[in-house]
Design an enzyme around this catalytic site. Sequence first.
Site, PDB file in Angstrom:
ATOM      1  NE  ARG A   1      39.700 -51.430  69.812  1.00 22.15           N
ATOM      2  CZ  ARG A   1      40.084 -50.270  69.261  1.00 22.15           C
ATOM      3  NH1 ARG A   1      39.208 -49.298  69.068  1.00 22.15           N
ATOM      4  NH2 ARG A   1      41.331 -50.087  68.896  1.00 22.15           N
TER       5      ARG A   1
ATOM      6  CB  SER B   1       9.544 -77.986  31.060  1.00 23.61           C
ATOM      7  OG  SER B   1       9.680 -76.791  30.352  1.00 23.61           O
TER       8      SER B   1
HETATM    9 MG    MG Z   1      45.311 -49.137  66.268  1.00 22.88          MG
END
Ligand code: MG
Length: 450
Positions: free
Chosen positions: A18, A392
């Site tokens: 899942r 710079s």
């Molecule tokens: Mg479970």
Amino acid sequence: MSNYTYSTIILAAGQGTRMKSPLPKVMHKIAEVPMIEYVINTAKKLNLSEFTVVSRSDAIILNDFLEENQVNTSYQNQQLGTAHAVKCGLKNLNLESDATLILYGDTPLISEETILKASEVLFADEKNAVVVFAFEYLESNQYGRLECQKDNVIKIIEFRDLEDKQIDKLTICNAGIMLVRSNIIKKCIEKVEPNNSKGEYYLTDIVEIANNEGFTSKYILGEFEEFLGVNSQKELANVNKIVQERIKNRFLDSGVSIIDPQNTYISYDANIEPNVTIYPFNFIGKNSVIRSGSIINSFSHIEGAYIGENSIVGPFARIRPGTKLTEEVHVGSFVETKKAKLNKGAKANHLAYLGDIEIGEKTNIGAGTIICNYDGFNKHKSVIGNDVFVGSNSTIISPVEIANGSFIAAGSVVSKNVEEEALVVTRAEEKHYAGKARIIKKRKSEEVKR
Ligand code: MG
Ligand code: UD1
């Protein structure tokens, strides 16, 4: 802590379908740390005599993690059920302990206190053989249910096997975690048969088995939050939220000023001292140390870094692994650092890449400075001394050494070592053409008219 000793089995061989993710379920991260690490850490807090994690041989990322952490691993290559998984774990344990604790790798919030409470219940009477971790019914959940007589558990019925009328009557739910006397667990597990609707070996059956052997089974009630299992990305996000809240509350209580806790993400292992201020929308990742007096401005991403006392980071700074800001260092907006050591008082306030570099005390790195640490094949390191001014848009081609007190003029490309207090200018000659702009503009506008 009680003196009971434990054999612990952590079940982690389930498919985790899942999650819909190629990563083994228990390797999903909570606050930057794999879920299973929480369970392992809790297990290690106990008076542990031995422990094993039940995995599958094809869960390579999990198995690598277990090997790296020198965790004893058992394999269950066919998922025949929770009792079968426990049986696989038991093969690697000698069970000389008092109790065997069965934890789930996907139930990371279980606390040591609850386990110790369960032990008190288990050893309160020598007839007790099993303690089931349980919680009171919460509406419409699919957990197994405990059938009890007073405080004894008679059996556990899986949700799918419940009759309708039992659903509302049996209000105590099985969290899954169990504590079993070590001297009987093997015998009970051996007796589990797969005679249920799913054809699986259910761990829950050991309650009835132990009872039939003349023992009693007990349960303890805990908070549902502690037993939250992770089966989906949604549940993972929920557990992550709870853990985040705990982490931030811990730091707030210790004196860290987190302006907007809900919009601050802090890893489980971060080390942040009191008197640090963290503005909203910061990410503080794994292996980070932030010392007292430092300020982390918004939208900074920090990982594997040491930020020393009274430093200022961000907004919009990316502080990558191997960064060390010793103290009073300023790293400002759109500055990325990696394997960079900036010594006391060094500043890189705007737009820079500082990789594989050491920068001396009070050195100033101008906006747009890039350390070219990579030649397409290898990484190289440079060292910039104290009190250096890097103008710079300078490009430092590593490896070079830029000595103390030197001055790199803006826009320079430095590929050779620079001597102490030297000035470096590497610009093309600047030419000015009087009135030329006006002529070009006139020509262009005539072209447009045509
Ligand atoms: Mg479970
Ligand atoms: C189990 C309990 C149920 C309880 C619920 C709580 C059983 C039979 N049921 O059901 O009563 O309410 O937990 O979450 O025990 N695993 C393996 N190998 C296997 C099967 C599972 O290692 O063959 C591991 C899983 O990775 C997981 C744990 O065991 O960490 C639980 O398995 P899961 O399939 O989620 O059990 P549930 O059906 O939720």
